[in-house]
Design a protein around this motif. Structure first.
Motif, PDB file in Angstrom:
ATOM      1  N   TYR A 281       1.260  -1.639  -0.160  1.00 28.24           N
ATOM      2  CA  TYR A 281      -0.159  -0.068  -0.010  1.00 28.24           C
ATOM      3  C   TYR A 281       1.117   1.552  -0.080  1.00 28.24           C
ATOM      4  O   TYR A 281       0.521   1.877   0.081  1.00 28.24           O
ATOM      5  N   ILE A 282       2.244   1.344  -0.037  1.00 23.28           N
ATOM      6  CA  ILE A 282       2.974   1.955  -0.421  1.00 23.28           C
ATOM      7  C   ILE A 282       3.693   1.957  -1.347  1.00 23.28           C
ATOM      8  O   ILE A 282       3.291   1.480  -2.694  1.00 23.28           O
ATOM      9  N   SER A 283       5.107   2.685  -1.752  1.00 23.55           N
ATOM     10  CA  SER A 283       5.411   3.094  -3.057  1.00 23.55           C
ATOM     11  C   SER A 283       6.279   1.766  -3.141  1.00 23.55           C
ATOM     12  O   SER A 283       6.854   1.330  -2.172  1.00 23.55           O
ATOM     13  N   PRO A 284       6.342   1.520  -4.439  1.00 19.26           N
ATOM     14  CA  PRO A 284       6.611  -0.349  -4.974  1.00 19.26           C
ATOM     15  C   PRO A 284       8.078   0.012  -4.579  1.00 19.26           C
ATOM     16  O   PRO A 284       8.844  -1.598  -4.224  1.00 19.26           O
ATOM     17  N   ASP A 285       8.777   1.003  -4.785  1.00 14.71           N
ATOM     18  CA  ASP A 285      10.008   1.206  -4.374  1.00 14.71           C
ATOM     19  C   ASP A 285      10.675   0.915  -2.731  1.00 14.71           C
ATOM     20  O   ASP A 285      11.684   1.157  -2.284  1.00 14.71           O
ATOM     21  N   GLY A 286       9.437   0.899  -1.723  1.00 19.35           N
ATOM     22  CA  GLY A 286       9.988   1.017  -0.155  1.00 19.35           C
ATOM     23  C   GLY A 286       9.727   2.159   0.818  1.00 19.35           C
ATOM     24  O   GLY A 286       9.506   2.084   1.235  1.00 19.35           O
TER      25      GLY A 286
END
Length: 524
Positions: A281-286
């Motif tokens: 649920y956050i940015s795919p890059d963490g």
């Protein structure tokens, strides 16, 4: 009835669209604003309308925001964003089962998000602008425009074509979305300079807004202070911000949003929970981001935060609304014996304050209108209605000003951002020369290139980029966007004399697809 109150909500976001990426962090600015500010405000207006409460307010919708709200790709992505947040809220209900103080809040978020999605799909047909148009047609809402890309107009004043391009583009865009010309305008950053009213008058703008000192320091001094509009020598009216009503909302020490019962903005599960749980649920890059699901109240000036209790927060919003209306009534009572007309209190705010930064803000505004509806002394009014009632106003020469820190232009011109202006000035001069040189062209490819060049320079002029460089917020992105638009402009210019890179041209047109009605001739 002794006086009037005018609420002005400035709704703006810079144009952010990245079709080249499945996910892009800065697009969240739009999704947060829609779900936390624009939809909740429209849903409040729905309630007030059903209650037959007297509502009059002014909303500025900038062309960049209108274009994003009407963009099919961004509309689809926003819907997916809501669906994803609903999925997260369902998981939160399960996760907080053993924490009753959080579980009830998790259930509240699920119901809220589902209601937002239902309203977006079925009431608005996935087009937020439809909601604004509905209440505009009902006479509850006066929609005004803003400069095309929120360019800082005082720094373009030396080259009038740059200012007129921003204004005429804004007028044309407003007509495209709302079917008529705008009556008023929100000046980007509330920034005024001597002579700006001439350009506004040329395009039929009847009024604009300034900060308090823009009118208080006018020559001659305003007879009614900021409690009535003044006319510029071109006949365009200027409404000034009331300091007292602004302070009660904006002040970090005395403002309502700082009440300890309201939801804490910074405690968000996007940052608080385990990475493995929150990662989808956050940015795919963490990179961790705000999800909008927050369980704590402000509590006090401490790192320890108590659980958020929705009922207490909403009760406080009602109390604060009653206090706000009572304070405005006191102002009106004090002013009435001193001036020979009904005093006007103008309260302009960033729309994003209500719902995004101050979660209970939309409920506060709804309650303000309900309280004012019961009052016999003060009523809400729009600029057009006021100018119809009081056609005669004092003529003055306004003071250059803005609503930025220290009241003038320093936020948008300092060591962090001064490098951008030589590039912007060069590009404006160049597009003007090219508009004259190619004024007779009928070559569709040349027209495509020149039109896209006009879009790129307008996007580079957005005051948001200079502002973000000053504040140190998203600085890297602001610098990147400025350089990217200037680079696009220069590379497109080379195509006029050489071979056309169709792939690059199409990429620019697809990504920076704003203002399809724009033609390069605005710079002639």
């Amino acid at each position: 009835m002794n006086g009037y109150w005018m609420l002005v909500l400035h709704s703006h976001l810079p144009f952010v669209k990245h079709p080249e990426y499945e996910y892009f962090l800065e697009e969240h600015w739009l999704y947060e604003a829609i779900s936390e500010c624009y939809l909740p405000l429209l849903m409040q207006l729905e309630k007030l309308n059903s209650e037959r409460t007297n509502v009059k307010l002014v909303v500025s919708l900038t062309p960049t925001l209108c274009e994003m709200l009407a963009d099919d790709m961004l509309k689809e992505r926003f819907e997916k964003y809501l669906i994803k947040m609903i999925d997260l809220s369902k998981k939160e209900i399960v996760r907080t089962e053993s924490q009753p103080e959080f579980n009830s809040t998790a259930r509240f978020y699920k119901n809220r998000l589902e209601n937002l999605l239902d309203y977006y799909r079925h009431n608005l047909n996935k087009n937020v602008l439809e909601g604004y148009i509905k209440f505009k047609n009902k006479g509850m809402l006066e929609i005004i425009t803003c400069a095309a890309t929120h360019g800082f107009l005082p720094f373009m004043g030396h080259f009038e074509k740059a200012v007129s391009a921003q204004i005429t583009t804004a007028v044309n865009n407003y007509k495209k979305h709302f079917g008529e010309n705008p009556k008023g305008i929100w000046l980007p950053e509330c920034a005024y300079y001597h002579g700006l009213e001439s350009v506004l008058n040329d395009y039929g703008i009847k009024y604009f807004f300034t900060d308090t000192h823009g009118v208080l320091f006018a020559k001659p001094r305003p007879r009614y202070g900021v409690y009535a509009p003044v006319y510029t020598r071109k006949g365009v009216a200027a409404f000034a911000r009331d300091f007292h009503s602004s302070k009660q909302v904006w002040s970090s020490k005395e403002g309502y949003p700082g009440d300890y019962n309201y939801r804490d903005f910074y405690r968000d599960i996007g940052y608080d929970l385990d990475m493995n749980y929150i990662k989808p649920y956050i940015s795919p890059d963490g990179a961790r981001v705000f999800t909008g699901i927050k369980y704590h109240r402000i509590t006090g000036k401490t790192d320890y935060k108590e659980p958020y209790i929705r009922e207490k927060a909403i009760y406080k919003a009602g109390e604060h609304a009653a206090h706000f209306v009572n304070e405005r009534t006191k102002q009106v009572d004090e002013l009435t014996p001193l001036i020979d007309r009904k005093p006007l209190i103008v309260s302009p705010y960033d729309a994003e304050l209500f719902g995004h930064w101050w979660f209970e803000g939309p409920e506060f505004l709804g309650n303000v209108f309900r309280e004012m509806d019961k009052s016999e002394k003060i009523k809400p009014i729009t600029p057009t209605e006021y100018l119809e009632e009081y056609e005669t106003n004092q003529v003055t020469e306004l003071n250059p000003s803005s609503w930025g820190d220290k009241g003038y232009y320093e936020v948008w011109l300092n060591r962090s951002n001064d490098w951008i202006y030589r590039h912007l000035n060069f590009a404006v001069k160049r597009i003007h020369d090219l508009a004259v040189e190619y004024s007779e062209t009928s070559d569709p490819e040349e027209i495509r290139i020149l039109n896209q060049m006009a879009r790129e320079i307008l996007l580079a002029q957005s005051s948001d980029w200079a502002f973000l460089m000053t504040t140190g917020t998203a600085t890297e992105y602001a610098v990147k966007r400025t350089k990217e638009h200037i680079y696009n402009f220069l590379r497109l210019e080379k195509m006029l004399e050489g071979s056309v890179d169709q792939r690059f041209l199409s990429k620019c047109e697809n990504k920076n697809s704003i203002l399809q009605e724009l033609t390069f001739n605005v710079y002639r």
